[in-house]
Structure formats: C-alpha cells, structure tokens
Write a protein that holds these residues in place. Structure first.
Motif, PDB file in Angstrom:
ATOM      1  N   UNK A 185       0.816  -1.209   0.000  1.00  0.00           N
ATOM      2  CA  UNK A 185       0.000   0.000   0.000  1.00  0.00           C
ATOM      3  C   UNK A 185       0.854   1.265   0.000  1.00  0.00           C
ATOM      4  N   UNK A 186       2.035   1.209   0.625  1.00  0.00           N
ATOM      5  CA  UNK A 186       2.917   2.374   0.672  1.00  0.00           C
ATOM      6  C   UNK A 186       3.678   2.568  -0.635  1.00  0.00           C
ATOM      7  N   UNK A 187       3.875   1.491  -1.385  1.00  0.00           N
ATOM      8  CA  UNK A 187       4.667   1.566  -2.621  1.00  0.00           C
ATOM      9  C   UNK A 187       3.799   1.557  -3.872  1.00  0.00           C
ATOM     10  N   UNK A 188       2.498   1.432  -3.702  1.00  0.00           N
ATOM     11  CA  UNK A 188       1.607   1.306  -4.854  1.00  0.00           C
ATOM     12  C   UNK A 188       1.757   2.456  -5.841  1.00  0.00           C
ATOM     13  N   UNK A 192       3.015   2.297  -9.616  1.00  0.00           N
ATOM     14  CA  UNK A 192       2.089   2.700 -10.670  1.00  0.00           C
ATOM     15  C   UNK A 192       2.657   3.714 -11.639  1.00  0.00           C
ATOM     16  N   UNK A 193       3.491   4.646 -11.126  1.00  0.00           N
ATOM     17  CA  UNK A 193       4.038   5.665 -12.036  1.00  0.00           C
ATOM     18  C   UNK A 193       5.370   5.251 -12.648  1.00  0.00           C
ATOM     19  N   UNK A 194       5.815   4.026 -12.372  1.00  0.00           N
ATOM     20  CA  UNK A 194       7.010   3.494 -13.023  1.00  0.00           C
ATOM     21  C   UNK A 194       8.323   3.876 -12.387  1.00  0.00           C
ATOM     22  N   UNK A 195       8.278   4.627 -11.286  1.00  0.00           N
ATOM     23  CA  UNK A 195       9.544   5.006 -10.650  1.00  0.00           C
ATOM     24  C   UNK A 195      10.252   3.804 -10.052  1.00  0.00           C
ATOM     25  N   UNK A 196       9.479   2.826  -9.600  1.00  0.00           N
ATOM     26  CA  UNK A 196      10.063   1.600  -9.067  1.00  0.00           C
ATOM     27  C   UNK A 196       9.374   0.401  -9.712  1.00  0.00           C
ATOM     28  N   UNK A 197      10.051  -0.738  -9.651  1.00  0.00           N
ATOM     29  CA  UNK A 197       9.489  -1.991 -10.145  1.00  0.00           C
ATOM     30  C   UNK A 197       9.394  -2.975  -8.982  1.00  0.00           C
ATOM     31  N   UNK A 198       8.308  -3.704  -8.933  1.00  0.00           N
ATOM     32  CA  UNK A 198       8.135  -4.730  -7.904  1.00  0.00           C
ATOM     33  C   UNK A 198       8.710  -6.041  -8.424  1.00  0.00           C
ATOM     34  N   UNK A 199       9.511  -6.706  -7.577  1.00  0.00           N
ATOM     35  CA  UNK A 199      10.121  -7.976  -7.960  1.00  0.00           C
ATOM     36  C   UNK A 199       9.370  -9.173  -7.403  1.00  0.00           C
TER      37      UNK A 199
END
Length: 313
Positions: A185-188, A192-199
């Motif tokens: 919830x904190x990283x959503x 979503x805006x592409x600044x980070x990727x979930x592994x």
C-alpha cells in the motif's frame, strides 16, 4: 483461570490499554460490551474498522471487556527491547488482518527480476544495499527471511532503516539502496508511475491486478505478512475469553469487516482461540530466530522460554 502467554509490550501505554482498570464481570455486559483500543497509533485505523464492524454486529464498544489491537512490530519490539522471557501480559484472542509486503527496485535497476536480485544478494550480501522501515521491524525481518531462504550469510545483510516509507522511497530513488521492502500500500503509487518496479510480493497468493510473482514462486520459502491481532488482558477469566473469541469470530466473518478489509487493502486472515495461540507460538519463534540471524539479538544469551515453549518448540 487459565494463564496465557504473550509478548511484553514495546510501550508501557499498550500494556495499560490491554489491562488497566477492573474487568466487568456482569455476564450480560460481557456478551455485548467491549472496550477496543489500539496498542499504538500505527494500529488505530484497523482498530476503528474493527470497532465499527463490532458495533454493526450488535456489540457495544467504548466500555466493557478490554481488547487491544496490536501486531508483529510489537512482538519484535519486545524481543529487541526487553531482553527477557515473553511475559504473561496478554491473552491471545484472534488474528485479524495482514498487510502484503513487496520487494522493489528502481525502475532503471539492473535487476530485471527477483532471480537477478536473489543471485546478487546470495553472492554479495554485504554489497547489496537494502532499505525499508526501522531496524527490527517487518521490512527488515522480511529481508532477513529472504536472505536465509536464499542461503546467504544473513549477518552480512546491509540494511538501512528509515522512519517513514517516503524516506525509504527517496533513499531507493537516490541510489542509496539497491532494493527496498515495505507495505504494498505504501509503494503502490511509485510502482504505478514506473519510478520503481516490484520484484516479488510476500504473500502466499499473488496480489490482484499486480503482475508480480510471490516469493514462494521465486524459490524462497517465505509466506509473510505484517499481521494485526486482537488480545485481551492477562487477568482474563475463561468465560470472558471465550465470549471475546466468539465476538472476534463473528466480527471477522461479517460483511462489514470484509468490506473494510477490501477498502483498505488488508488481507483478512482470521484465526482465533487455541489455533491462534498455537500459530502465535510459531511466529514468536520465527521472529526471534530471524532477529538472531540478523545479529540483532545476542545468540550467547541463555535460551528463553516463552509462548513457543508451551507449543513444543
């Protein structure tokens, strides 16, 4: 009266919330009235939702049997701060919710997937800079479990804890960390805006609308959530305990509670009574073990016997 073992609170105010005052003994009142309080501010939102669902189910809240809403960080804090046997200070009633954690990297990271990240952490645990919430809290615990699951030297894990998720985001995007962990919830928004990727996500099942594998799918035998639970005071009679457990079961099975969980992005993971107490014993042991693996607990200290000992650990 059955004595129940649970963790010593990280904050004295939490212990007061769980047991201060005299418990009502009127049977009729015990069946309908509960004073439900958060053990700390971080659980206030879950507490409000739980209280609201209890009222919707016909229970009076604000006075009556004392119930405290608390969770995994308090358990870890007891291990880190007290350095003593798990105290008989609360009565386990019911597990309520869990928050999914996610492992993330910057959008331009050389780690294309979790396999890349895992291989680097295994080979270079001291050179894989990691970030998340404060040391010893769920994000740190998760990285410890991941490192152990990969077979890496857990004591070499280089982790920096930050007071807030936003500071962890800033650290990751500024290059101060190669990967971070935190509540989905904190990283959503950043995902979503592409600044980070979930592994990978920490839950046993994938998160809907997120095309990201679980740790289990990625070859790491870890099923992890930042869980929240309801507990009663230690000085709780068997009768009032059973009444409180029935209330928890009714509330966590109600449409209002399920709706609140969906609206807040929580996983509903109800488990109550003796089953919850047994599960909690294993969670205490797992938390204690990973804190030792990370070098946060003194492994030379004499073995302590708490709730886990009562469950055959």
């Amino acid at each position: 009266m059955r004595r129940r073992r649970f963790f010593a609170w990280g904050l004295g105010v939490a212990a007061c919330a769980a047991g201060c005052g005299t418990e009502h003994v009127n049977v009729g009142a015990l069946r309908t009235r509960f004073s439900i309080n958060p053990g700390a501010q971080r659980w206030a939102r879950v507490c409000r939702a739980f209280s609201g669902a209890a009222r919707a189910a016909g229970y009076e809240t604000g006075t009556g049997t004392k119930i405290t809403v608390t969770g995994l960080p308090a358990l870890a804090a007891a291990e880190l701060n007290n350095g003593q046997t798990l105290a008989d200070t609360a009565t386990p009633l019911s597990r309520l919710t869990g928050d999914v954690e996610v492992v993330v990297v910057p959008g331009n990271s050389l780690f294309k997937d979790f396999d890349d990240f895992g291989a680097h952490l295994l080979a270079h645990p001291g050179q894989t800079l990691l970030a998340g919430g404060p040391q010893g809290e769920p994000d740190h615990l998760l990285f410890g479990l991941i490192a152990k699951g990969l077979g890496a030297d857990t004591r070499q894990v280089d982790y920096t804890g930050y007071p807030s998720s936003q500071e962890a985001v800033t650290a990751l995007l500024s290059g101060k960390a190669a990967a971070a962990a935190g509540l989905f919830s904190d990283w959503r928004a950043s995902i979503g805006d592409g600044r980070v990727r979930a592994l990978a996500v920490s839950s046993a099942a994938r998160v809907p609308d997120l095309d990201v594998p679980t740790l289990l799918e990625s070859g790491v035998r870890v099923d992890f959530a930042d869980w929240v639970a309801a507990v009663g005071p230690d000085a709780m009679t068997d009768d009032s305990r059973e009444v409180a457990i029935r209330m928890c079961e009714e509330v966590t099975g109600s449409p209002g509670w399920q709706s609140a969980c969906r609206a807040n992005g929580w996983i509903s993971i109800p488990l109550s009574g003796d089953d919850f107490e047994a599960w909690l014993g294993t969670e205490v042991e797992r938390t204690r073990a990973v804190l030792r693996d990370l070098g946060l607990l003194d492994t030379t200290r004499a073995t302590r016997c708490g709730i886990g000992c009562g469950n055959g650990h």
